[in-house]
Design a protein around this motif. Structure first.
Motif, PDB file in Angstrom:
ATOM      1  N   GLY A  75     -14.927  95.454  73.253  1.00  0.00           N
ATOM      2  CA  GLY A  75     -15.925  95.398  74.310  1.00  0.00           C
ATOM      3  C   GLY A  75     -16.501  94.028  74.591  1.00  0.00           C
ATOM      4  N   LEU A  76     -16.196  93.018  73.731  1.00  0.00           N
ATOM      5  CA  LEU A  76     -16.851  91.718  73.883  1.00  0.00           C
ATOM      6  C   LEU A  76     -16.591  91.052  75.241  1.00  0.00           C
ATOM      7  CD1 LEU A  76     -16.613  90.084  70.334  1.00  0.00           C
ATOM      8  CD2 LEU A  76     -18.690  90.726  71.569  1.00  0.00           C
ATOM      9  N   PRO A  77     -15.337  90.968  75.723  1.00  0.00           N
ATOM     10  CA  PRO A  77     -15.145  90.335  77.036  1.00  0.00           C
ATOM     11  C   PRO A  77     -15.883  91.073  78.157  1.00  0.00           C
ATOM     12  CG  PRO A  77     -13.057  90.525  75.880  1.00  0.00           C
ATOM     13  CD  PRO A  77     -14.052  91.353  75.111  1.00  0.00           C
ATOM     14  N   PHE A  78     -15.933  92.404  78.069  1.00  0.00           N
ATOM     15  CA  PHE A  78     -16.625  93.195  79.076  1.00  0.00           C
ATOM     16  C   PHE A  78     -18.145  93.074  78.929  1.00  0.00           C
ATOM     17  CE2 PHE A  78     -12.493  95.064  78.164  1.00  0.00           C
ATOM     18  CZ  PHE A  78     -11.933  95.125  79.438  1.00  0.00           C
ATOM     19  N   HIS A  79     -18.598  92.883  77.689  1.00  0.00           N
ATOM     20  CA  HIS A  79     -20.020  92.632  77.449  1.00  0.00           C
ATOM     21  C   HIS A  79     -20.451  91.328  78.133  1.00  0.00           C
ATOM     22  CE1 HIS A  79     -23.392  93.202  74.185  1.00  0.00           C
ATOM     23  NE2 HIS A  79     -23.860  93.189  75.406  1.00  0.00           N
ATOM     24  N   VAL A  80     -19.562  90.323  78.078  1.00  0.00           N
ATOM     25  CA  VAL A  80     -19.841  89.048  78.752  1.00  0.00           C
ATOM     26  C   VAL A  80     -20.008  89.260  80.249  1.00  0.00           C
ATOM     27  CG1 VAL A  80     -18.871  86.792  79.358  1.00  0.00           C
ATOM     28  CG2 VAL A  80     -18.716  87.624  77.004  1.00  0.00           C
TER      29      VAL A  80
END
Length: 393
Positions: A27-32
């Motif tokens: 989820g990190l890229p989407f969290h960005v």
């Protein structure tokens, strides 16, 4: 089994540690992007973590040489748990990056755990022990991304939930370390060694670290752009990406849990590293050839096999080349080289993706690995005979 039994608590603790890490990765890229970051720079969230780990890992490795392995393992786990609690409560893009930088600075677990295994295993069992450590990463990245993909949800992603769960997993890691990991008796207590300078002055170690960095430069570029590549080419989201990562983790478990310990004693670490680089070259070509969603399984499988062969063989060889008083520092520098690759890899992968198209990072990766293959061939001839002699001792 007796030669491996002392490392089992570290292996179990590592599984929980990596499950936590794996839960937040999909989820990190989407969290960005949810905080206003652009899609093209979203992979740089991985670079933020790794840039901090470049600085932190050699320090943790050096501290483990001076203070012992267990205190470093315990401190790293507890501080990493705090980083996940911070990640779960970020309110801005700046704070999101800051939480990952803190996590990178605290990421001393792997360097200390590699040094621990080098302390408690004989040379003949070293690759087996490193393979089991790698398999624990594979188990963690099989379970973690799958749980994280489920926890983050679909239409209304809940990015805090995987981070809270990751904190719990890392706290369990700390408890296992506290109660079941015993400080090894064989690590050096030489306090005169400088953690970075003396290690890098060793020509053999430096050459191996250059190759280790190059392999991970390409590996992390693919890892960093995979989510946005899958989104652009096939419309996949965080949940689907998580399941592909879980598949790669399963392959990693199979290779590092069983294959490595059988082929390294036969071929030697040098030849296994050479085979691994060749497989990673094939991975880059296979990505470009993907034309349907199911075909993604092919390069992801090749990628997992290649990196699963490379890492334990390289770690075993480094631990044998390093003098006793430098083992922790050497493993810390190996993690630092890997982390430096994680800074540069996603960065150039994202830049190539934005400027030249979705397949360009993989074409560039193929070229870089072709050069690495020639270098690995040179190193294989240099180190294979010595490694086989050490395994037979």
């Amino acid at each position: 089994m007796s030669a491996i039994r002392p490392i089992l608590p570290v292996i179990l603790a590592t599984i929980f540690n990596i499950v936590g890490m794996g839960m937040v990765v999909p989820g990190l890229p989407f969290h960005v992007t949810s905080h206003g970051g652009e899609t093209g720079v979203a992979p740089l969230i991985f670079s933020a973590f790794s840039a901090a780990a470049v600085l932190g890992a050699p320090v943790w490795g050096w501290l483990s040489d001076r203070m012992g392995r267990k205190p470093v393992l315990l401190a790293s786990a507890l501080l990493t748990a705090l980083s996940y609690l911070w990640l779960a409560n970020v309110d801005s893009l700046t704070e999101l990056y800051a939480s990952r930088i803190f996590a990178g600075l605290m990421a001393g677990w792997f360097a200390a755990s590699m040094a621990y295994i080098a302390d408690v295993t004989a040379p003949a069992d070293r690759a087996k022990g490193m393979g089991m450590l790698g398999a624990s990463f594979g188990i963690g990245f099989t379970i973690g991304p799958a749980l994280g993909a489920w926890a983050v949800g679909g239409d209304n992603p809940a990015y805090a939930l995987p981070a809270y769960a990751a904190a719990v997993c890392t706290a369990i890691c700390a408890l296992i370390t506290l109660f079941f990991v015993r400080e090894p008796e064989r690590h050096s207590t030489d306090r005169t060694v400088r953690f970075a300078t003396d290690v890098l002055r060793n020509a053999d170690i430096s050459k191996l670290l250059v190759l280790h960095f190059t392999v991970h430069l390409v590996f992390t570029a693919m890892e960093g752009v995979f989510a946005i590549w899958a989104a652009v080419k096939f419309g996949l989201g965080a949940r689907e990406v998580g399941f592909y990562l879980a598949y790669a983790g399963l392959v990693t478990v199979i290779v590092q849990g069983g294959v490595v310990r059988r082929i390294v004693p036969v071929l030697g670490e040098g030849r296994v590293i050479l085979i691994a680089v060749g497989l990673l070259m094939l991975t880059m070509a296979a990505v470009v050839a993907v034309s349907d969603v199911w075909m993604i399984l092919i390069p992801m499988g090749l990628l997992a096999v290649g990196i699963s062969l490379h890492n334990p063989a390289m770690q075993s060889l480094l631990s044998q080349v390093a003098p006793d008083q430098m083992k922790g520092g050497t493993m810390g520098n190996a993690q630092s080289a890997q982390s430096l690759a994680r800074v540069a890899g996603p960065a150039w992968g994202a830049a190539a993706f934005s400027e030249f198209g979705p397949d360009s990072p993989f074409l560039m990766g193929f070229v870089i690995l072709a050069g690495a293959f020639v270098f690995a061939l040179f190193l294989s001839r240099r180190f294979t005979k010595a490694a086989l002699a050490s395994n037979e001792a």
